[in-house]
Design a protein around this motif. Structure first.
Motif, mmCIF file in Angstrom:
data_model
loop_
_atom_site.group_PDB
_atom_site.id
_atom_site.type_symbol
_atom_site.label_atom_id
_atom_site.label_comp_id
_atom_site.label_asym_id
_atom_site.label_seq_id
_atom_site.Cartn_x
_atom_site.Cartn_y
_atom_site.Cartn_z
ATOM 1 N N SER A 1 16.667 41.009 89.415
ATOM 2 C CA SER A 1 17.418 40.342 88.348
ATOM 3 C C SER A 1 18.896 40.716 88.387
ATOM 4 O O SER A 1 19.766 39.875 88.159
ATOM 5 C CB SER A 1 16.822 40.698 86.981
ATOM 6 O OG SER A 1 15.530 40.163 86.852
ATOM 7 N N LEU B 1 17.415 31.327 78.983
ATOM 8 C CA LEU B 1 16.086 31.914 78.974
ATOM 9 C C LEU B 1 15.020 30.914 79.410
ATOM 10 O O LEU B 1 14.049 31.281 80.080
ATOM 11 C CB LEU B 1 15.772 32.446 77.571
ATOM 12 C CG LEU B 1 14.698 33.536 77.481
ATOM 13 C CD1 LEU B 1 15.095 34.741 78.302
ATOM 14 C CD2 LEU B 1 14.477 33.948 76.026
ATOM 15 N N THR C 1 10.570 37.576 78.876
ATOM 16 C CA THR C 1 11.060 38.453 77.807
ATOM 17 C C THR C 1 10.372 39.818 77.819
ATOM 18 O O THR C 1 10.958 40.818 77.412
ATOM 19 C CB THR C 1 10.842 37.784 76.436
ATOM 20 O OG1 THR C 1 9.479 37.341 76.332
ATOM 21 C CG2 THR C 1 11.770 36.584 76.260
ATOM 22 N N SER D 1 9.598 41.585 80.449
ATOM 23 C CA SER D 1 10.306 42.419 81.421
ATOM 24 C C SER D 1 11.689 42.782 80.913
ATOM 25 O O SER D 1 12.178 43.891 81.178
ATOM 26 C CB SER D 1 10.411 41.681 82.759
ATOM 27 O OG SER D 1 9.134 41.436 83.306
ATOM 28 N N ILE D 2 12.333 41.870 80.193
ATOM 29 C CA ILE D 2 13.661 42.161 79.650
ATOM 30 C C ILE D 2 13.575 43.280 78.618
ATOM 31 O O ILE D 2 14.388 44.215 78.613
ATOM 32 C CB ILE D 2 14.266 40.888 79.029
ATOM 33 C CG1 ILE D 2 14.509 39.830 80.114
ATOM 34 C CG2 ILE D 2 15.578 41.209 78.316
ATOM 35 C CD1 ILE D 2 14.930 38.483 79.573
ATOM 36 N N GLU D 3 12.580 43.212 77.745
ATOM 37 C CA GLU D 3 12.417 44.230 76.697
ATOM 38 C C GLU D 3 12.099 45.606 77.286
ATOM 39 O O GLU D 3 12.410 46.632 76.672
ATOM 40 C CB GLU D 3 11.306 43.801 75.737
ATOM 41 C CG GLU D 3 11.671 42.590 74.895
ATOM 42 C CD GLU D 3 10.472 42.020 74.147
ATOM 43 O OE1 GLU D 3 9.344 42.559 74.361
ATOM 44 O OE2 GLU D 3 10.637 41.069 73.380
ATOM 45 N N HIS E 1 13.510 46.944 79.759
ATOM 46 C CA HIS E 1 14.768 47.584 80.167
ATOM 47 C C HIS E 1 15.863 47.179 79.171
ATOM 48 O O HIS E 1 16.874 46.578 79.544
ATOM 49 C CB HIS E 1 15.146 47.171 81.586
ATOM 50 C CG HIS E 1 14.061 47.349 82.595
ATOM 51 N ND1 HIS E 1 13.406 48.544 82.767
ATOM 52 C CD2 HIS E 1 13.508 46.483 83.478
ATOM 53 C CE1 HIS E 1 12.493 48.409 83.735
ATOM 54 N NE2 HIS E 1 12.529 47.175 84.165
ATOM 55 N N SER E 2 15.655 47.526 77.926
ATOM 56 C CA SER E 2 16.535 47.048 76.860
ATOM 57 C C SER E 2 17.944 47.622 76.934
ATOM 58 O O SER E 2 18.879 47.060 76.355
ATOM 59 C CB SER E 2 15.918 47.365 75.496
ATOM 60 O OG SER E 2 15.670 48.770 75.384
ATOM 61 N N PHE F 1 19.478 44.982 79.912
ATOM 62 C CA PHE F 1 19.471 43.528 79.720
ATOM 63 C C PHE F 1 19.372 43.228 78.227
ATOM 64 O O PHE F 1 18.770 43.980 77.461
ATOM 65 C CB PHE F 1 18.277 42.888 80.438
ATOM 66 C CG PHE F 1 18.260 43.104 81.922
ATOM 67 C CD1 PHE F 1 19.114 42.407 82.750
ATOM 68 C CD2 PHE F 1 17.392 44.027 82.490
ATOM 69 C CE1 PHE F 1 19.101 42.610 84.121
ATOM 70 C CE2 PHE F 1 17.369 44.236 83.849
ATOM 71 C CZ PHE F 1 18.226 43.522 84.676
ATOM 72 N N GLU F 2 19.929 42.091 77.845
ATOM 73 C CA GLU F 2 19.865 41.680 76.450
ATOM 74 C C GLU F 2 19.696 40.176 76.355
ATOM 75 O O GLU F 2 20.118 39.430 77.250
ATOM 76 C CB GLU F 2 21.123 42.107 75.696
ATOM 77 C CG GLU F 2 22.413 41.482 76.201
ATOM 78 C CD GLU F 2 23.633 41.936 75.408
ATOM 79 O OE1 GLU F 2 23.436 42.606 74.379
ATOM 80 O OE2 GLU F 2 24.763 41.605 75.823
ATOM 81 N N VAL F 3 19.083 39.732 75.240
ATOM 82 C CA VAL F 3 18.889 38.313 74.945
ATOM 83 C C VAL F 3 19.717 37.983 73.714
ATOM 84 O O VAL F 3 19.721 38.740 72.736
ATOM 85 C CB VAL F 3 17.399 37.997 74.693
ATOM 86 C CG1 VAL F 3 17.217 36.526 74.330
ATOM 87 C CG2 VAL F 3 16.561 38.347 75.916
ATOM 88 N N PHE G 1 20.058 35.206 78.515
ATOM 89 C CA PHE G 1 19.975 36.651 78.733
ATOM 90 C C PHE G 1 20.938 37.052 79.833
ATOM 91 O O PHE G 1 21.247 36.276 80.747
ATOM 92 C CB PHE G 1 18.537 37.084 79.025
ATOM 93 C CG PHE G 1 18.170 37.228 80.479
ATOM 94 C CD1 PHE G 1 18.196 38.472 81.086
ATOM 95 C CD2 PHE G 1 17.776 36.127 81.220
ATOM 96 C CE1 PHE G 1 17.835 38.614 82.416
ATOM 97 C CE2 PHE G 1 17.418 36.262 82.542
ATOM 98 C CZ PHE G 1 17.453 37.520 83.148
#
Length: 413
Positions: A108, A122, A141, A143-145, A147-148, A151-153, A163
């Motif tokens: 990513s 997204l 989402t 996977s994004i959460e 590594h908070s 990465f951010e949404v 994101f």
């Protein structure tokens, strides 16, 4: 006519009980023949009437033991381990598992860095599971959460969710860029050695780009090679692909890591590989004599920078050349390991065969294969300690380890 009707399957079987079919049919047919004889050749008696009571398609009953055997399927290469249980090296297996865990992070950050404004909608990200490295069928989402910190949404002014990188991640990427700039000379030397090892002294740029993270090559290396016309030239091959071609051969670079080890520690280099001598069944040798015979077959090794065009494909010399070449290939990588996909990428350039997997398994002193038969990673054993930690770490490896600590929350902003 009556005989045909009585002997037909449709007439008899619905009306007569099964146990009486055979004797009753015989009586009926014999009485009809006495009243109105029919030549034997014209008697349309079906063969199933006098057939054996046991059908040829009979199958024995399925016992519990047979049922278990039928249920037990061959283990798929997708999940079957490369190494049998007694030979598994846990600390190297953990390194392979770590790479799988951080696949989303690594893919990513590379994919987003090439996007305009380094952001992605997204809805579009949910369809790019290969490019972003998250499991197919899962929500991105999740996977994004995980590594908070990196990465951010957020919701854009258009009402859509996007994101991208956090401020911390952007700072880390700037730090990584500075590391790559400082290591450019070393990366150029690694690419020169790769091209010098190739069969035709040329490698397609697309293949180097695909494996760039393996060697710490920057994203824009295709532009940077133009700054080194004394080493490389970019040409177009007959297939229309841009190819990196060697301009100048450097004998100082044409020395493998194995040859350097031989100078420093001869005994260690002698034990690195083993090519057993084929000997008679009744030739009684003790361990020392057998080791001496095997050394005669093993040494001298064939340099990976030598011309291999004259080697016959299935000879011992050809196998020694390929083993040495893969050893040198792995020694040029940042973490002294490579996946099957990286190795297959250079199959044509390094004259590798379909038996590369088995060839590596035959050299357990030097190589270790981790993972499954369909997706395995090969390690240089001596490059790792007993705790699974790389002994000599490149600055890029140190940066990656710090990035992983942020990804897991071990380090805070």
């Amino acid at each position: 006519m009556a005989s045909r009707l009585l002997c037909s399957k449709a007439f008899l079987f619905p009306t007569l009980p099964k146990p009486f079919h055979r004797p009753l049919l015989r009586v009926l047919i014999s009485s009809l023949h006495l009243q109105n004889p029919i030549p034997p050749a014209l008697q349309p008696i079906p063969s199933f009437i006098f057939a054996s009571p046991f059908s040829k398609s009979y199958s024995p009953p399925i016992t519990c033991k047979l049922r278990k055997k039928l249920k037990k399927k061959a283990q798929s290469p997708r999940v079957k381990l490369v190494q049998p249980r007694p030979k598994v090296v846990p600390h190297l297996e953990r390194v392979a598992e770590r790479d799988a865990y951080f696949r989303f992070l690594n893919r990513s950050r590379s994919f987003l860095a090439k996007q305009p404004e380094q952001v992605l909608r997204l809805d579009d990200a949910g369809k790019l599971y290969r490019e972003l490295g998250f499991p197919r069928g899962r929500k991105v989402t999740r996977s994004i959460e995980r590594h908070s910190l990196l990465f951010e949404v957020y919701r854009h002014s258009d009402g859509k969710f996007w994101f991208g990188f956090t401020d911390l991640m952007e700072k880390l990427l700037e730090e990584e860029k500075a590391i790559m700039d400082s290591m450019e000379e070393a990366r150029v030397a690694a690419v020169r050695k790769l091209v010098m090892m190739s069969a035709k002294k040329r490698i397609p740029l697309a293949k180097l780009y695909h494996c760039r993270e393996l060697f710490g090559i920057p994203e824009d290396f295709r532009d940077r090679v133009r700054n080194y016309p004394e080493y490389f030239s970019t040409v177009i091959d007959p297939d229309g692909r841009p190819v990196l071609e060697l301009v100048k051969w450097d004998p100082a670079l044409a020395v493998s890591a194995l040859e350097k080890d031989f100078v420093l520690d001869e005994d260690k280099a002698k034990k690195a590989f083993k090519f057993p001598v084929s000997r008679g069944r009744y030739l009684n040798l003790d361990a020392e004599d057998e080791q001496k015979m095997n050394l005669l077959n093993t040494l001298p090794l064939v340099s990976p920078y030598s011309d291999s065009s004259d080697l016959k494909p299935w000879t011992l010399e050809a196998e020694k050349y390929r083993v040495g070449l893969l050893h040198e290939f792995l020694s040029l990588t940042l973490e002294k390991k490579a996946s099957i996909h990286h190795i297959v990428e250079f199959k044509e350039e390094f004259s590798l065969t379909k038996h590369t997997y088995h060839m590596l398994l035959k050299q357990p002193r030097t190589f270790y294969l981790a993972g499954t038969e369909m997706n395995w990673t090969v390690f240089l054993r001596d490059a790792y300690g007993e705790d699974g930690v790389l002994i000599q770490k490149d600055p890029q490896v140190l940066f990656n380890e710090k990035l992983y600590r942020y990804a897991t929350g071990e380090l805070q902003e």
